[in-house]
Write an enzyme that holds these catalytic residues in place. Structure first.
Site, short mmCIF file in Angstrom:
data_model
loop_
_atom_site.label_atom_id
_atom_site.label_comp_id
_atom_site.label_asym_id
_atom_site.label_seq_id
_atom_site.Cartn_x
_atom_site.Cartn_y
_atom_site.Cartn_z
CG ASP A 36 70.74 34.25 54.56
OD1 ASP A 36 69.96 33.35 54.19
OD2 ASP A 36 71.03 34.46 55.75
CG ASP A 256 72.21 12.85 29.59
OD1 ASP A 256 73.35 12.87 30.08
OD2 ASP A 256 71.90 13.46 28.55
CG ASP A 267 77.10 14.30 28.49
OD1 ASP A 267 76.10 13.79 29.02
OD2 ASP A 267 77.05 15.09 27.53
CG HIS A 350 78.16 17.88 23.36
ND1 HIS A 350 78.94 17.77 24.48
CD2 HIS A 350 77.03 17.16 23.63
CE1 HIS A 350 78.30 17.04 25.40
NE2 HIS A 350 77.14 16.64 24.90
CD GLU A 404 75.81 12.02 26.30
OE1 GLU A 404 74.86 11.99 27.10
OE2 GLU A 404 76.35 13.07 25.90
#
Ligand code: GLY
Ligand code: MN
Ligand code: MN
Length: 435
Positions: A36, A256, A267, A350, A404
């Site tokens: 639950d 990352d 990101d 992206h 990145e």
């Protein structure tokens, strides 16, 4: 994000839809974790983008030109008993007063009301395939409106809603850029904190805890995606999320991780030596990835294509790999033959927004898409030399590096939203282990 921003989005969507049409946008279901216990709730990005409404069990309906109101919301009613256990609800009044719905109905009445809204609509916008259960209900309502196979119930064509909303989401407004900048700043601070705290012998999950601590205390209550904290050769597993190993002296650590703020993602990836000093081989590979990333970021500007950014990174990576003795032959031939893919198997970036791999087409008429002001993309080249790659120079094996950043396309070029996260060799060596 203020209410006017959401109202503007709805207006733009309805202008594109045209009169006589209808769009039906359900939010995400609550997903059970075990017995639950449910997963923390996250509304669907398209639904939230158009409504700013964060509760589950809600469906937004847009009907341009409808006299009794164009924006209809189905949501949970107030219920003091349920609210005592599970927290407050906005109810029908809240949906209208706080979220600009013209009309609101209990979600429990949707089976009775929605078919009536569908009748005689020339075009029905709906994103089929996202929520299977809701797809089934749509099908049942449409079948009811048609009243049997010979009648159309006045219904015209069905159109995927995605394209319209995704194109809108691809271009970020000033308010969205503000929210994304905050997510970026918080995430950059978390990466810096992880660098400062890192010591040989710590566990990957202890570093993960530091990232989440920094996100949460800054008001970002969730990571945008599961953090990757990958020591040594774990970095060569692209989606490593076990985060369970111990960090070893003389290994690198790839992190990352990005925070979600107001449902917008950051990101960031950084890679640094666990003990604060790059070895010769680590420094060589890091320098190549950093140069590739800088070349790729320099390419980001209106009029350049998404593929231009990728190819700028590939060029520098291939030159570096040839120089490091990891691939043989001339740069041109190695690029044409895609020999670099053994060490660089993903794309350079992206779109970034409410979803970490955000919506929006990458190709138009089979051509790589032109960048335009207001788009936000990641630039994230890397090199991953498997520990088992017996053809690679021995000293490089087991090294995995990615760098990145999140980059906004501006009218004159670009702005790096995540520039506060340290990445030069000097900065990293002076910060790691200093906290
Ligand atoms: N964090 C997922 C990615 O970099 O694409
Ligand atoms: Mn990314
Ligand atoms: Mn990433």
């Amino acid at each position: 994000m203020n209410r006017r921003e959401f109202a503007k989005r709805r207006q733009r969507l309805m202008d594109m839809m045209g009169e006589g049409s209808i769009a039906i946008v359900p939010t995400a279901p609550v997903r059970p974790r075990n017995r639950d216990v449910d997963f923390p709730y996250r509304p669907d990005s398209n639904f939230y983008y158009l409504t700013g409404f964060g509760e589950p069990e809600a469906v937004a309906v847009f009907t341009p030109g409808r006299e009794q109101g164009e924006f209809v919301m189905f949501c949970r009613e107030r219920d003091p008993r349920a609210e005592q256990w599970h927290g407050s609800r906005l109810g029908l009044e809240g949906a209208c007063e706080r979220h600009g719905a013209d009309d609101a109905f209990p979600i429990s009445d949707i089976d009775d009301i929605l078919p009536g809204l569908l009748e005689n609509k020339t075009r029905v916008y709906y994103a089929m395939g996202h929520f299977k259960e809701f797809d089934q209900r749509m099908l049942a309502w449409v079948t009811r409106v048609r009243g049997g196979s010979r009648s159309s119930g006045g219904l015209g064509e069905f159109v995927m809603l995605d394209h319209l909303v995704h194109e809108m989401r691809l271009f970020k407004s000033k308010a969205e850029i503000g929210v994304m900048s905050k997510a970026a700043e918080v995430s950059a601070a978390a990466h810096e904190r992880a660098m400062r705290i890192c010591r040989p012998g710590m566990s990957e999950y202890q570093i993960e805890a530091e990232l989440l601590y920094e996100f949460t205390r800054a008001g970002c209550r969730s990571a945008a995606y599961p953090s990757i904290v990958a020591g040594g050769a774990n970095a060569c597993t692209l989606h490593y999320t076990d985060n369970s190993d111990r960090l070893r002296d003389r290994d690198l650590l790839l992190i990352d991780a990005g925070a979600e703020h107001d449902y917008y993602a950051a990101d960031i990836t950084r890679t640094f030596p666990v003990n604060g000093r790059f070895s010769g081989a680590q420094r060589d590979v890091y320098s190549v990835v950093l140069a590739a990333q800088e070349a790729a970021i320099d390419t980001v500007a209106p009029g350049r294509t998404f593929d231009d950014v990728h190819m700028a990174a590939v060029r520098v990576l291939v030159e570096g790999l040839v120089e490091l003795g990891a691939i043989k032959g001339g740069v041109k031939r190695a690029t044409e033959k895609e020999r670099y893919k053994r060490f660089y198997m993903h794309r350079t970036g992206h779109w970034l927004g409410m979803d970490v791999h955000d919506v929006g087409d990458y190709r138009i008429d089979d051509q790589s898409r032109m960048l335009e002001a207001g788009m936000v993309m990641t630039v994230e080249p890397g090199l991953y030399i498997s520990p088992d790659d017996e053809k690679a120079p021995k000293k490089l094996r087991g090294i995995g590096i990615r760098i990145e950043d999140d980059v906004l396309v501006t009218k004159s070029g670009h702005e790096v939203l995540t520039s506060a996260a340290p990445k030069s060799i000097d900065d990293i060596e002076s910060i790691v282990g200093s906290g």
